[in-house]
Design an enzyme around this catalytic site. Sequence first.
Site, PDB file in Angstrom:
ATOM      1  N   THR A  57       0.839  -1.119   0.212  1.00  0.00           N
ATOM      2  CA  THR A  57       0.188  -0.090   0.136  1.00  0.00           C
ATOM      3  C   THR A  57       0.936   1.424  -0.021  1.00  0.00           C
ATOM      4  OG1 THR A  57      -1.731  -1.034   1.145  1.00  0.00           O
ATOM      5  CG2 THR A  57      -1.795   1.158   1.193  1.00  0.00           C
ATOM      6  N   MET A  76       4.658   3.024   4.407  1.00  0.00           N
ATOM      7  CA  MET A  76       4.244   1.901   3.459  1.00  0.00           C
ATOM      8  C   MET A  76       3.838   0.744   4.198  1.00  0.00           C
ATOM      9  SD  MET A  76       6.928   0.706   0.644  1.00  0.00           S
ATOM     10  CE  MET A  76       7.225   2.338  -0.091  1.00  0.00           C
ATOM     11  N   CYS A  77       2.909  -0.053   3.639  1.00  0.00           N
ATOM     12  CA  CYS A  77       2.744  -1.513   4.502  1.00  0.00           C
ATOM     13  C   CYS A  77       2.404  -2.641   3.359  1.00  0.00           C
ATOM     14  CB  CYS A  77       1.340  -1.130   5.315  1.00  0.00           C
ATOM     15  SG  CYS A  77      -0.398  -1.708   4.553  1.00  0.00           S
ATOM     16  N   LYS A  78       2.738  -3.481   3.873  1.00  0.00           N
ATOM     17  CA  LYS A  78       2.649  -4.695   3.007  1.00  0.00           C
ATOM     18  C   LYS A  78       1.260  -5.539   3.202  1.00  0.00           C
ATOM     19  CE  LYS A  78       4.431  -9.020   4.157  1.00  0.00           C
ATOM     20  NZ  LYS A  78       5.381 -10.088   4.415  1.00  0.00           N
ATOM     21  N   THR A  94       0.726  -5.849   7.128  1.00  0.00           N
ATOM     22  CA  THR A  94       1.882  -5.601   8.129  1.00  0.00           C
ATOM     23  C   THR A  94       2.288  -3.949   7.812  1.00  0.00           C
ATOM     24  OG1 THR A  94       2.373  -7.992   7.470  1.00  0.00           O
ATOM     25  CG2 THR A  94       3.978  -6.653   8.749  1.00  0.00           C
TER      26      THR A  94
END
Length: 201
Positions: A57, A76-78, A94
Amino acid sequence: MAALHTLWMALVLLGALGGLQTRAEVQVSVQPHFQQDKGPGQLGGGRSPQFLGRWFTLGLASNSSWFREKKAALYMCKSVVAPAADGGLNLTNTFLRKDQCETRTLLLRPAGPPGSYSYTSPHWGSRHDVWVVDTDYDEYALLCTSGTKGLGQDVHMASLYSRTQSPRAEVKEKFTAFARAQGFTEDAIVFLPRNGMGLLV
Ligand SMILES: *[C@@H]1O[C@H](CO)[C@@H](O)[C@H](O)[C@H]1NC(C)=O
Ligand SMILES: *[C@@H]1O[C@H](CO)[C@@H](O)[C@H](O)[C@H]1NC(C)=O
């Protein structure tokens, strides 16, 4: 008979308009022929696109007060998208919070045409609708979320999913144009910076 017909038409129209209003004041469409997963007919041979798998994201736009306050502190996220038992999606995010990796799972139930989902926020207890508006499966996906949060405030959010942590400039421009078209102003559109800790896996 004519009067009855008119009354019936009026009810249908009222119903249709009511439906539109509760569904979304936001104008959104869903990716045509959305491919959640590869499907049994497409194994072997040829390119078989699917939405499942790992995304990052990278971009967010939202008109929630939470976002206005926190946007400078977001990374940023996974996001790992897996199939859920009901035909929906198990979305595992995450992200980094207070220098710790945190994982949150959202279960998106199918809601309407392929690419439309809804979920109930475990934190707020509110219902949210999610649409995959545009995706090429290999590089980017543009998503729209709308729902009520907190004190019954309607919130609206646009997100950019990218398969890589460093998307091409065109992908970022696509997201900016998408968010603007959703009515977001420049200051409500954010590209999330990378922070290695949350993204090592
Ligand atoms: C969703 O995925 C996570 C991570 O793989 C898993 O721990 C969890 O059990 C899954 N939940 C459901 C309901 O499938
Ligand atoms: C957010 O945007 C949606 C759609 O334009 C609107 O209905 C809603 O009232 C807005 N909410 C806030 C808190 O500004």
